[in-house]
Design a protein around this motif. Structure first.
Motif, PDB file in Angstrom:
ATOM      1  N   LEU A 276      63.327  26.380  19.246  1.00  0.00           N
ATOM      2  CA  LEU A 276      63.377  27.533  19.985  1.00  0.00           C
ATOM      3  C   LEU A 276      61.942  28.453  19.546  1.00  0.00           C
ATOM      4  CD1 LEU A 276      67.012  28.638  19.388  1.00  0.00           C
ATOM      5  CD2 LEU A 276      65.964  28.346  21.522  1.00  0.00           C
ATOM      6  N   SER A 277      61.628  28.256  18.311  1.00  0.00           N
ATOM      7  CA  SER A 277      60.179  28.767  17.706  1.00  0.00           C
ATOM      8  C   SER A 277      59.156  28.265  18.392  1.00  0.00           C
ATOM      9  CB  SER A 277      60.211  28.619  16.100  1.00  0.00           C
ATOM     10  OG  SER A 277      59.051  29.189  15.654  1.00  0.00           O
ATOM     11  N   THR A 278      59.149  26.925  18.612  1.00  0.00           N
ATOM     12  CA  THR A 278      57.955  26.313  19.190  1.00  0.00           C
ATOM     13  C   THR A 278      57.882  26.605  20.936  1.00  0.00           C
ATOM     14  OG1 THR A 278      58.236  24.319  17.929  1.00  0.00           O
ATOM     15  CG2 THR A 278      57.145  23.895  20.061  1.00  0.00           C
ATOM     16  N   SER A 279      59.154  26.740  21.351  1.00  0.00           N
ATOM     17  CA  SER A 279      59.093  27.136  22.746  1.00  0.00           C
ATOM     18  C   SER A 279      58.429  28.798  22.980  1.00  0.00           C
ATOM     19  CB  SER A 279      60.433  26.983  23.364  1.00  0.00           C
ATOM     20  OG  SER A 279      60.552  27.593  24.871  1.00  0.00           O
ATOM     21  N   TRP A 280      58.921  29.504  22.089  1.00  0.00           N
ATOM     22  CA  TRP A 280      58.377  31.007  22.059  1.00  0.00           C
ATOM     23  C   TRP A 280      56.888  30.822  22.092  1.00  0.00           C
ATOM     24  CZ3 TRP A 280      61.195  34.913  23.599  1.00  0.00           C
ATOM     25  CH2 TRP A 280      60.650  36.058  23.271  1.00  0.00           C
ATOM     26  N   SER A 281      56.354  30.017  21.137  1.00  0.00           N
ATOM     27  CA  SER A 281      54.846  30.114  20.835  1.00  0.00           C
ATOM     28  C   SER A 281      54.189  29.361  21.951  1.00  0.00           C
ATOM     29  CB  SER A 281      54.596  29.146  19.323  1.00  0.00           C
ATOM     30  OG  SER A 281      53.298  29.146  19.464  1.00  0.00           O
ATOM     31  N   VAL A 282      54.599  28.074  22.384  1.00  0.00           N
ATOM     32  CA  VAL A 282      54.028  27.316  23.420  1.00  0.00           C
ATOM     33  C   VAL A 282      54.150  28.046  24.743  1.00  0.00           C
ATOM     34  CG1 VAL A 282      53.852  25.104  24.665  1.00  0.00           C
ATOM     35  CG2 VAL A 282      54.134  25.212  22.307  1.00  0.00           C
ATOM     36  N   ALA A 283      55.250  28.562  25.168  1.00  0.00           N
ATOM     37  CA  ALA A 283      55.366  29.109  26.532  1.00  0.00           C
ATOM     38  C   ALA A 283      54.435  30.253  26.600  1.00  0.00           C
ATOM     39  CB  ALA A 283      56.959  29.403  26.899  1.00  0.00           C
ATOM     40  N   LYS A 284      53.987  30.969  25.553  1.00  0.00           N
ATOM     41  CA  LYS A 284      53.321  32.356  25.683  1.00  0.00           C
ATOM     42  C   LYS A 284      52.082  31.982  26.694  1.00  0.00           C
ATOM     43  CE  LYS A 284      51.091  35.879  22.899  1.00  0.00           C
ATOM     44  NZ  LYS A 284      50.674  36.350  21.336  1.00  0.00           N
ATOM     45  N   GLY A 285      51.591  31.027  26.491  1.00  0.00           N
ATOM     46  CA  GLY A 285      50.053  30.897  27.110  1.00  0.00           C
ATOM     47  C   GLY A 285      50.357  30.183  28.473  1.00  0.00           C
ATOM     48  N   ASN A 286      51.635  30.081  28.964  1.00  0.00           N
ATOM     49  CA  ASN A 286      51.980  29.249  30.154  1.00  0.00           C
ATOM     50  C   ASN A 286      53.130  29.987  31.027  1.00  0.00           C
ATOM     51  OD1 ASN A 286      50.509  26.577  29.893  1.00  0.00           O
ATOM     52  ND2 ASN A 286      51.270  27.063  27.691  1.00  0.00           N
ATOM     53  N   LEU A 287      53.113  31.414  30.859  1.00  0.00           N
ATOM     54  CA  LEU A 287      54.314  32.096  31.400  1.00  0.00           C
ATOM     55  C   LEU A 287      54.420  31.882  33.043  1.00  0.00           C
ATOM     56  CD1 LEU A 287      54.539  35.258  29.234  1.00  0.00           C
ATOM     57  CD2 LEU A 287      55.980  33.244  29.096  1.00  0.00           C
ATOM     58  N   LEU A 288      53.137  32.265  33.422  1.00  0.00           N
ATOM     59  CA  LEU A 288      52.968  32.018  34.854  1.00  0.00           C
ATOM     60  C   LEU A 288      53.250  30.742  35.508  1.00  0.00           C
ATOM     61  CD1 LEU A 288      49.894  34.381  35.744  1.00  0.00           C
ATOM     62  CD2 LEU A 288      52.411  34.795  35.748  1.00  0.00           C
ATOM     63  N   LYS A 289      52.773  29.707  34.773  1.00  0.00           N
ATOM     64  CA  LYS A 289      52.875  28.211  35.204  1.00  0.00           C
ATOM     65  C   LYS A 289      54.429  27.974  35.062  1.00  0.00           C
ATOM     66  CE  LYS A 289      50.209  25.214  33.580  1.00  0.00           C
ATOM     67  NZ  LYS A 289      49.815  24.063  32.659  1.00  0.00           N
ATOM     68  N   LEU A 290      54.965  28.346  34.169  1.00  0.00           N
ATOM     69  CA  LEU A 290      56.453  27.838  34.189  1.00  0.00           C
ATOM     70  C   LEU A 290      57.266  28.667  34.975  1.00  0.00           C
ATOM     71  CD1 LEU A 290      56.667  28.042  29.978  1.00  0.00           C
ATOM     72  CD2 LEU A 290      57.078  26.014  31.570  1.00  0.00           C
ATOM     73  N   PHE A 291      57.079  30.200  35.109  1.00  0.00           N
ATOM     74  CA  PHE A 291      57.592  30.906  36.316  1.00  0.00           C
ATOM     75  C   PHE A 291      57.340  30.320  37.427  1.00  0.00           C
ATOM     76  CE2 PHE A 291      57.632  34.352  39.463  1.00  0.00           C
ATOM     77  CZ  PHE A 291      59.030  34.638  39.261  1.00  0.00           C
ATOM     78  N   GLY A 292      56.518  29.752  37.928  1.00  0.00           N
ATOM     79  CA  GLY A 292      56.074  29.201  39.153  1.00  0.00           C
ATOM     80  C   GLY A 292      56.957  27.882  39.339  1.00  0.00           C
ATOM     81  N   ILE A 293      56.922  27.222  38.224  1.00  0.00           N
ATOM     82  CA  ILE A 293      57.812  25.911  38.511  1.00  0.00           C
ATOM     83  C   ILE A 293      59.319  26.219  39.047  1.00  0.00           C
ATOM     84  CG2 ILE A 293      58.954  24.024  37.164  1.00  0.00           C
ATOM     85  CD1 ILE A 293      56.358  23.940  35.574  1.00  0.00           C
ATOM     86  N   PHE A 294      59.866  27.256  38.097  1.00  0.00           N
ATOM     87  CA  PHE A 294      61.212  27.726  38.623  1.00  0.00           C
ATOM     88  C   PHE A 294      61.427  28.374  40.080  1.00  0.00           C
ATOM     89  CE2 PHE A 294      61.605  27.944  33.731  1.00  0.00           C
ATOM     90  CZ  PHE A 294      62.691  27.045  33.611  1.00  0.00           C
ATOM     91  N   LEU A 295      60.243  29.072  40.198  1.00  0.00           N
ATOM     92  CA  LEU A 295      60.226  29.685  41.506  1.00  0.00           C
ATOM     93  C   LEU A 295      60.313  28.793  42.659  1.00  0.00           C
ATOM     94  CD1 LEU A 295      60.069  32.539  43.237  1.00  0.00           C
ATOM     95  CD2 LEU A 295      57.686  32.378  42.840  1.00  0.00           C
ATOM     96  N   ALA A 296      59.508  27.911  42.587  1.00  0.00           N
ATOM     97  CA  ALA A 296      59.280  26.717  43.490  1.00  0.00           C
ATOM     98  C   ALA A 296      60.864  26.033  43.827  1.00  0.00           C
ATOM     99  CB  ALA A 296      58.546  25.714  43.014  1.00  0.00           C
TER     100      ALA A 296
END
Length: 254
Positions: A141-161
Protein backbone atom coordinates in the motif's frame (compact mmCIF):
# COMPACT_ATOMS: atom_id res chain seq x y z
CA UNK A 1 15.10 -6.14 -12.39
CA UNK A 2 12.93 -5.60 -15.48
CA UNK A 3 13.43 -2.20 -17.14
CA UNK A 4 10.70 -0.99 -19.44
CA UNK A 5 10.30 1.82 -21.92
CA UNK A 6 7.67 4.18 -20.56
CA UNK A 7 4.36 4.29 -22.42
CA UNK A 8 1.14 6.23 -22.14
CA UNK A 9 -2.40 4.92 -21.67
CA UNK A 10 -2.77 3.63 -25.23
CA UNK A 11 0.63 1.96 -25.25
CA UNK A 12 0.04 0.31 -21.87
CA UNK A 13 -3.35 -1.03 -22.95
CA UNK A 14 -1.91 -2.20 -26.29
CA UNK A 15 0.76 -4.20 -24.46
CA UNK A 16 -1.95 -5.60 -22.21
CA UNK A 17 -3.90 -6.78 -25.25
CA UNK A 18 -0.80 -8.38 -26.75
CA UNK A 19 0.13 -10.13 -23.50
CA UNK A 20 -3.42 -11.46 -23.21
CA UNK A 21 -3.23 -12.71 -26.80
CA UNK A 22 -0.13 -14.69 -25.83
CA UNK A 23 -1.80 -16.04 -22.67
CA UNK A 24 -5.38 -16.89 -23.72
CA UNK A 25 -5.82 -19.19 -20.72
CA UNK A 26 -6.43 -16.03 -18.71
CA UNK A 27 -9.56 -15.38 -20.78
CA UNK A 28 -10.90 -18.72 -19.55
CA UNK A 29 -9.94 -17.89 -15.95
CA UNK A 30 -11.70 -14.52 -16.03
CA UNK A 31 -14.70 -15.97 -17.87
CA UNK A 32 -15.15 -18.44 -15.02
CA UNK A 33 -14.96 -15.54 -12.59
CA UNK A 34 -17.51 -13.62 -14.65
CA UNK A 35 -19.87 -16.61 -14.57
CA UNK A 36 -19.52 -16.80 -10.79
CA UNK A 37 -20.48 -13.14 -10.57
CA UNK A 38 -23.38 -13.81 -12.93
CA UNK A 39 -24.56 -16.66 -10.73
CA UNK A 40 -24.32 -14.43 -7.69
CA UNK A 41 -26.77 -12.03 -9.34
CA UNK A 42 -29.23 -14.59 -10.72
CA UNK A 43 -29.19 -17.48 -8.25
CA UNK A 44 -30.59 -15.87 -5.14
CA UNK A 45 -30.46 -18.94 -2.85
CA UNK A 46 -26.70 -19.29 -3.28
CA UNK A 47 -25.97 -15.72 -4.35
CA UNK A 48 -24.32 -14.77 -1.05
CA UNK A 49 -21.98 -17.76 -1.20
CA UNK A 50 -21.05 -17.07 -4.83
CA UNK A 51 -20.45 -13.39 -4.00
CA UNK A 52 -18.05 -14.41 -1.23
CA UNK A 53 -16.30 -16.88 -3.55
CA UNK A 54 -15.89 -14.18 -6.20
CA UNK A 55 -14.67 -11.68 -3.60
CA UNK A 56 -11.97 -14.11 -2.43
CA UNK A 57 -11.08 -15.21 -5.96
CA UNK A 58 -10.56 -11.77 -7.52
CA UNK A 59 -7.24 -10.87 -5.79
CA UNK A 60 -5.87 -14.27 -6.81
CA UNK A 61 -6.74 -14.06 -10.51
CA UNK A 62 -5.64 -10.42 -10.71
CA UNK A 63 -2.35 -11.50 -9.14
CA UNK A 64 -1.93 -14.15 -11.84
CA UNK A 65 -2.13 -11.43 -14.46
CA UNK A 66 0.41 -9.23 -12.67
CA UNK A 67 2.97 -12.03 -12.33
CA UNK A 68 2.50 -13.17 -15.93
CA UNK A 69 2.82 -9.52 -16.96
CA UNK A 70 6.23 -9.41 -15.30
CA UNK A 71 7.19 -12.62 -17.10
CA UNK A 72 6.15 -11.15 -20.43
CA UNK A 73 7.94 -7.87 -19.73
CA UNK A 74 11.09 -9.87 -18.96
CA UNK A 75 10.90 -11.63 -22.33
CA UNK A 76 9.72 -14.93 -20.84
CA UNK A 77 6.70 -16.97 -21.83
CA UNK A 78 3.79 -16.73 -19.43
CA UNK A 79 3.86 -19.62 -16.94
CA UNK A 80 0.48 -19.97 -15.23
CA UNK A 81 1.69 -22.64 -12.80
CA UNK A 82 4.64 -20.59 -11.60
CA UNK A 83 2.46 -17.50 -11.41
CA UNK A 84 -0.09 -19.39 -9.32
CA UNK A 85 2.59 -20.52 -6.85
CA UNK A 86 3.83 -16.94 -6.50
CA UNK A 87 0.35 -15.54 -5.92
CA UNK A 88 -0.66 -18.23 -3.44
CA UNK A 89 2.46 -17.48 -1.41
CA UNK A 90 1.30 -13.86 -1.11
CA UNK A 91 -2.43 -14.57 -0.86
CA UNK A 92 -2.87 -13.55 2.78
CA UNK A 93 -1.21 -10.21 2.05
CA UNK A 94 -3.39 -9.79 -1.07
CA UNK A 95 -6.53 -10.29 1.00
CA UNK A 96 -5.28 -7.71 3.49
CA UNK A 97 -4.67 -5.25 0.65
CA UNK A 98 -8.08 -6.04 -0.85
CA UNK A 99 -9.88 -5.36 2.43
CA UNK A 100 -7.98 -2.10 2.97
CA UNK A 101 -8.63 -1.07 -0.64
CA UNK A 102 -12.37 -1.76 -0.49
CA UNK A 103 -12.78 0.01 2.86
CA UNK A 104 -10.74 3.07 1.81
CA UNK A 105 -12.42 3.45 -1.58
CA UNK A 106 -15.90 2.89 -0.12
CA UNK A 107 -15.34 5.59 2.49
CA UNK A 108 -13.97 7.85 -0.22
CA UNK A 109 -17.09 7.39 -2.35
CA UNK A 110 -19.26 8.36 0.62
CA UNK A 111 -17.52 11.74 0.57
CA UNK A 112 -18.76 13.07 -2.78
CA UNK A 113 -17.32 10.30 -5.01
CA UNK A 114 -14.12 12.10 -6.08
CA UNK A 115 -12.10 11.03 -3.01
CA UNK A 116 -13.11 7.44 -3.78
CA UNK A 117 -11.88 7.72 -7.35
CA UNK A 118 -8.62 9.27 -6.14
CA UNK A 119 -8.03 6.51 -3.58
CA UNK A 120 -8.94 3.80 -6.11
CA UNK A 121 -6.28 5.10 -8.47
CA UNK A 122 -3.67 5.88 -5.82
CA UNK A 123 -3.86 2.41 -4.24
CA UNK A 124 -4.31 0.39 -7.44
CA UNK A 125 -0.63 -0.57 -7.73
CA UNK A 126 -0.54 -2.24 -4.32
CA UNK A 127 -1.62 -5.55 -5.86
CA UNK A 128 1.19 -5.82 -8.44
CA UNK A 129 3.67 -4.54 -5.84
CA UNK A 130 2.70 -7.41 -3.56
CA UNK A 131 3.10 -10.28 -6.04
CA UNK A 132 5.88 -8.86 -8.21
CA UNK A 133 8.17 -7.58 -5.47
CA UNK A 134 7.06 -9.90 -2.65
CA UNK A 135 5.88 -7.10 -0.37
CA UNK A 136 3.51 -7.46 2.56
CA UNK A 137 0.20 -5.58 2.73
CA UNK A 138 1.52 -2.44 4.43
CA UNK A 139 4.59 -2.23 2.19
CA UNK A 140 2.47 -2.74 -0.93
CA UNK A 141 0.00 0.00 0.00
CA UNK A 142 2.87 2.36 0.80
CA UNK A 143 4.61 1.55 -2.46
CA UNK A 144 1.44 2.12 -4.46
CA UNK A 145 0.83 5.44 -2.74
CA UNK A 146 4.32 6.58 -3.71
CA UNK A 147 4.60 5.12 -7.21
CA UNK A 148 1.10 6.10 -8.34
CA UNK A 149 1.74 9.74 -7.46
CA UNK A 150 3.52 10.45 -10.72
CA UNK A 151 1.15 8.32 -12.80
CA UNK A 152 -2.30 9.42 -11.68
CA UNK A 153 -3.53 10.52 -15.09
CA UNK A 154 -2.20 7.40 -16.79
CA UNK A 155 -3.83 5.11 -14.23
CA UNK A 156 -7.09 7.05 -14.38
CA UNK A 157 -6.99 6.84 -18.19
CA UNK A 158 -6.65 3.04 -18.04
CA UNK A 159 -9.68 2.74 -15.76
CA UNK A 160 -11.62 5.26 -17.83
CA UNK A 161 -10.96 3.34 -21.05
CA UNK A 162 -12.36 0.17 -19.50
CA UNK A 163 -15.45 2.03 -18.27
CA UNK A 164 -16.02 3.45 -21.76
CA UNK A 165 -16.03 -0.08 -23.20
CA UNK A 166 -18.47 -1.37 -20.58
CA UNK A 167 -20.65 1.73 -20.90
CA UNK A 168 -20.77 1.41 -24.67
CA UNK A 169 -21.96 -2.17 -24.38
CA UNK A 170 -24.62 -1.02 -21.92
CA UNK A 171 -25.85 1.61 -24.35
CA UNK A 172 -26.00 -0.86 -27.24
CA UNK A 173 -27.89 -3.30 -25.02
CA UNK A 174 -30.45 -0.61 -24.16
CA UNK A 175 -30.95 0.19 -27.84
CA UNK A 176 -31.78 -3.43 -28.60
CA UNK A 177 -33.73 -4.41 -25.49
CA UNK A 178 -34.97 -1.23 -23.81
CA UNK A 179 -35.12 -0.85 -20.04
CA UNK A 180 -36.86 -4.05 -19.00
CA UNK A 181 -35.99 -7.39 -17.48
CA UNK A 182 -34.50 -8.51 -20.80
CA UNK A 183 -32.00 -5.66 -20.61
CA UNK A 184 -30.89 -6.71 -17.13
CA UNK A 185 -30.32 -10.36 -18.06
CA UNK A 186 -28.66 -9.51 -21.37
CA UNK A 187 -26.33 -6.98 -19.80
CA UNK A 188 -25.31 -9.43 -17.07
CA UNK A 189 -24.37 -12.04 -19.68
CA UNK A 190 -22.47 -9.50 -21.76
CA UNK A 191 -20.72 -8.25 -18.63
CA UNK A 192 -19.52 -11.78 -17.91
CA UNK A 193 -18.10 -12.00 -21.43
CA UNK A 194 -16.53 -8.54 -21.17
CA UNK A 195 -14.91 -9.47 -17.87
CA UNK A 196 -13.04 -12.26 -19.64
CA UNK A 197 -11.23 -9.76 -21.88
CA UNK A 198 -11.37 -6.29 -20.39
CA UNK A 199 -10.35 -7.20 -16.84
CA UNK A 200 -7.09 -9.02 -17.70
CA UNK A 201 -6.12 -6.26 -20.15
CA UNK A 202 -6.61 -3.64 -17.44
CA UNK A 203 -4.61 -5.68 -14.93
CA UNK A 204 -1.80 -6.21 -17.45
CA UNK A 205 -1.74 -2.45 -18.04
CA UNK A 206 -1.53 -1.79 -14.29
CA UNK A 207 1.30 -4.30 -13.98
CA UNK A 208 3.13 -2.52 -16.78
CA UNK A 209 2.76 0.86 -15.11
CA UNK A 210 4.14 -0.61 -11.91
CA UNK A 211 7.07 -2.26 -13.67
CA UNK A 212 7.94 1.05 -15.35
CA UNK A 213 8.09 2.81 -12.00
CA UNK A 214 8.82 0.18 -9.33
CA UNK A 215 11.30 1.33 -6.68
CA UNK A 216 14.94 0.46 -7.26
CA UNK A 217 17.86 0.32 -4.85
CA UNK A 218 18.42 4.02 -5.48
CA UNK A 219 14.82 5.01 -4.72
CA UNK A 220 12.59 4.56 -1.73
CA UNK A 221 8.85 4.06 -1.48
CA UNK A 222 8.85 6.93 1.01
CA UNK A 223 10.33 9.36 -1.45
CA UNK A 224 8.62 11.50 -4.08
CA UNK A 225 8.39 9.18 -7.06
CA UNK A 226 6.68 11.67 -9.31
CA UNK A 227 7.66 11.04 -12.89
CA UNK A 228 5.33 12.52 -15.45
CA UNK A 229 2.79 10.50 -17.36
CA UNK A 230 3.90 10.03 -20.96
CA UNK A 231 0.55 10.81 -22.54
CA UNK A 232 -2.06 8.72 -24.27
CA UNK A 233 0.20 7.32 -26.94
CA UNK A 234 3.73 8.61 -26.44
CA UNK A 235 6.79 6.68 -25.27
CA UNK A 236 10.10 7.57 -23.73
CA UNK A 237 12.82 5.61 -25.46
CA UNK A 238 15.65 7.47 -23.81
CA UNK A 239 14.40 7.27 -20.23
CA UNK A 240 14.29 4.20 -17.97
CA UNK A 241 13.90 3.60 -14.30
CA UNK A 242 17.64 3.80 -13.81
CA UNK A 243 17.40 7.53 -14.47
CA UNK A 244 14.97 8.17 -11.64
CA UNK A 245 17.19 10.28 -9.43
CA UNK A 246 17.43 12.82 -12.24
CA UNK A 247 13.99 12.24 -13.67
CA UNK A 248 11.48 13.83 -11.28
CA UNK A 249 8.59 15.14 -13.27
CA UNK A 250 5.06 16.13 -12.33
CA UNK A 251 1.78 14.90 -13.79
CA UNK A 252 1.24 17.31 -16.67
CA UNK A 253 -0.36 15.50 -19.58
CA UNK A 254 -1.75 12.25 -20.80
Amino acid sequence: MTSLQRKGVIGSIADGIEWLRRNPILIVVFLLYGLIELGAELLSPVGVVLTLVGWLLLPYIDGLVHVIGEQEASGESGDLGRASSTVLARYVSLIGIWIAYVVAVSIGFIFLILPGIYLAVRLSLAFPACVIDDQDAFESLSTSWSVAKGNLLKLFGIFLASLVVVGSVGIVTVLFTGFDSEFYITFLFLSALLTAVVSPVVQFALARVYLENRPTDETSTTGDDTREDDGWGSTSDDRTRTDRDDDRWDDANW
